[in-house]
Enzyme design. Structure first.
Site, PDB file in Angstrom:
ATOM      1  N   ARG A 150      -8.694   4.060  -3.003  1.00 36.48           N
ATOM      2  CA  ARG A 150     -10.013   3.864  -2.380  1.00 36.48           C
ATOM      3  C   ARG A 150     -10.268   4.962  -1.346  1.00 36.48           C
ATOM      4  NH1 ARG A 150      -8.185  -1.760  -1.761  1.00 36.48           N
ATOM      5  NH2 ARG A 150      -9.417  -3.111  -3.108  1.00 36.48           N
ATOM      6  N   THR A 151     -11.533   5.251  -1.113  1.00 42.10           N
ATOM      7  CA  THR A 151     -11.870   6.187  -0.042  1.00 42.10           C
ATOM      8  C   THR A 151     -11.670   5.468   1.295  1.00 42.10           C
ATOM      9  OG1 THR A 151     -13.494   7.136  -1.499  1.00 42.10           O
ATOM     10  CG2 THR A 151     -13.682   7.739   0.826  1.00 42.10           C
TER      11      THR A 151
ATOM     12  N   LYS B 289       0.813  -1.232   0.000  1.00 36.98           N
ATOM     13  CA  LYS B 289       0.000   0.000   0.000  1.00 36.98           C
ATOM     14  C   LYS B 289       0.848   1.286   0.000  1.00 36.98           C
ATOM     15  CE  LYS B 289      -3.575  -0.773  -0.521  1.00 36.98           C
ATOM     16  NZ  LYS B 289      -4.086  -1.389  -1.814  1.00 36.98           N
TER      17      LYS B 289
ATOM     18  N   GLY C  82       2.400   2.450  -2.767  1.00 43.82           N
ATOM     19  CA  GLY C  82       2.348   3.095  -4.087  1.00 43.82           C
ATOM     20  C   GLY C  82       3.190   2.296  -5.079  1.00 43.82           C
TER      21      GLY C  82
ATOM     22  N   ARG D 128       2.402  -0.165  -7.128  1.00 48.09           N
ATOM     23  CA  ARG D 128       1.846  -0.378  -8.462  1.00 48.09           C
ATOM     24  C   ARG D 128       2.047   0.866  -9.329  1.00 48.09           C
ATOM     25  NH1 ARG D 128       1.268  -4.128 -11.952  1.00 48.09           N
ATOM     26  NH2 ARG D 128       0.972  -5.445 -10.122  1.00 48.09           N
TER      27      ARG D 128
END
Ligand SMILES: Nc1ncnc2c1ncn2[C@@H]1O[C@H](COP(=O)(O)OS(=O)(=O)O)[C@@H](OP(=O)(O)O)[C@H]1O
EC number: 2.8.2.-
Length: 423
Positions: free
Chosen positions: A376-377, A168, A170, A172
């Site tokens: 995503r939020t 998570k 970054g 990607r």
């Protein structure tokens, strides 16, 4: 003797004029064939001379690849990560096909490129439902032929660089931006070789990699390696000179992002606030919860430093990757010894997505944003819990800044004024 005497009889009997005509016609024929063969070698040389330099076949490929890439597109592999309607995918596939068929002089390179992108193409084409446009049919069939007869171009190599973390962070976004670079070839999915598939052996791992030409770097990303105890030793025994990239992000935001991902798959899980504490009244944080444990970067980095010098590691700020993607990309390209080809021209800020996305080539207006699982939020988390987590991470962060020699300024985020702060 007999031969010589018969020849002299022949010359004495044939009129000199006829003999002269015969010799002349032989000379003209010879001259004609000489000129023809010269012309052929001029044509041959045209393939091998680029920008006034006589170059080898291999360097021609590299140079042309650069040239072609500056005006062509690449298709993303992983639909899970990429926002793209099937129409957009069709356009993307078509534009790759077009770029492959644009110039017969680059056909050799195009075939090599087609070979390495063949699996990409078929997946993207399948996802697009193979909508054929009649105007592309010639190019399509040319490409198919090229793909069929050139699958052995390039060689599969073990990676020379790996994005090892963090989940998570970054990772990607970084990998997809790197793939724009003509000298980077990367596997689209996460191989999880050094944590889940190590028993399958290095040949299995190598087979997952895309074929590369001379001068290209093979890469992969599996963010869980950073927190896998056995990974440093295993990677070191594969390649002690490997380059390691770690995308780090404020551990509090990272934890919330991680939780958001789990929540999207299992909506029944307890709240973040519940999972974060062993005992909330006593303020006892549950550091064994993976969402929190991953963020203790200094701890994980220690095990990597036992095997690799810092000079082989590069830390990317996940926050800056959002607010200044080209700035972070410049540093990554320098670290990998690549020409700075991925620059601000390759990015635009997509207001709907709220993130930088990769620009499409001039001939198409299709955006290339990451998919719905990125950005995503996040759920609203109790500010008191956030504050306590910042406090928890602070000493580990300080240690991490010291170890890496870089200040990621996550403490500023506590007050909501750090770049890329989203919570
Ligand atoms: N350009 C761009 N587009 C979309 N998202 C971006 C981008 N750059 C960085 N990010 C941030 O990347 C976060 C996901 O990180 P990873 O790709 O490492 O996730 S994963 O570990 O592979 O699941 C993701 O986290 P969330 O916002 O929590 O979803 C993003 O904040």
């Amino acid at each position: 003797m007999a031969f010589w005497s018969s020849t002299s009889v022949f010359t004495s009997k044939v009129p000199r004029k006829i003999l002269f005509m015969f010799t002349l016609s032989l000379s003209v024929t010879y001259l004609f064939y000489s000129l023809m063969s010269c012309y052929n070698s001029f044509q041959f040389q045209e393939n091998y001379v680029y920008q006034g330099r006589l170059v080898t076949e291999e360097t021609t490929f590299v140079t042309l690849r650069e040239k072609l890439y500056s005006s062509s597109s690449q298709v993303y592999l992983d639909e899970e990560f990429i926002d793209r309607t099937s129409t957009e995918q069709t356009i993307a596939v078509s534009s790759v096909r077009n770029s492959v068929g644009i110039d017969t002089r680059t056909a050799g390179w195009a075939r090599a490129q087609a070979a390495t992108t063949s699996s990409m193409m078929s997946r993207a084409a399948a996802a697009a439902g193979e909508h054929e446009h009649p105007e592309f049919s010639t190019t399509d069939s040319e490409l198919r032929r090229a793909v069929n007869c050139t699958s052995d171009y390039g060689v599969k190599k073990l990676p020379q660089a790996i994005i090892i973390g963090v989940k998570k962070g970054g990772t990607r976004a970084l990998l997809e931006a790197l793939r724009v670079h003509p000298d980077v070839r990367a596997v689209g999915n996460e191989p999880h070789f050094f944590d889940r598939n190590y028993e399958r052996g290095l040949d299995w791992y190598r087979e997952l990699m895309p074929s590369t030409l001379e001068g290209q770097i093979t890469m992969e990303k599996t963010p869980s390696y950073f927190v896998t105890n056995s990974a440093p030793k295993r990677i070191h025994s594969m390649a002690r000179d490997i380059k390691l990239i770690i995308v780090v992000r404020n551990p509090v935001t990272r934890a919330i992002s991680d939780y958001t991902q789990t929540l999207s798959k299992r909506p029944e899980i307890p709240t973040f606030e519940v999972l974060a504490f062993k005992n909330r009244t006593l303020g006892l944080i549950d550091a064994s919860w993976s969402a929190l444990r991953i963020g203790i970067y200094a701890l994980h980095l220690e095990s990597w430093m036992q095997y690799f010098p810092l000079s082989q590691m590069h830390f990317v700020s996940g926050e800056r990757l959002i607010v200044d993607p080209s700035g972070e990309m410049a540093k990554v390209q320098d670290f990998l010894g690549l020409k700075r080809i991925v620059t601000d021209k390759h990015f635009y800020f997509n207001k709907t997505k709220g993130f930088p996305c990769l620009k499409k080539p001039e001939d198409s207006s299709t955006p290339r944003c990451l998919g719905k699982s990125k950005g995503r939020t996040h759920p609203k988390i109790d500010p008191d819990v956030i504050r306590r987590l910042h406090k928890f991470y602070k000493p580990f962060n300080m240690m991490f800044y010291q170890m890496t020699g870089q200040n990621f300024e996550w403490e500023l985020e506590e007050h909501g004024n750090s770049p890329g702060s989203r919570d």
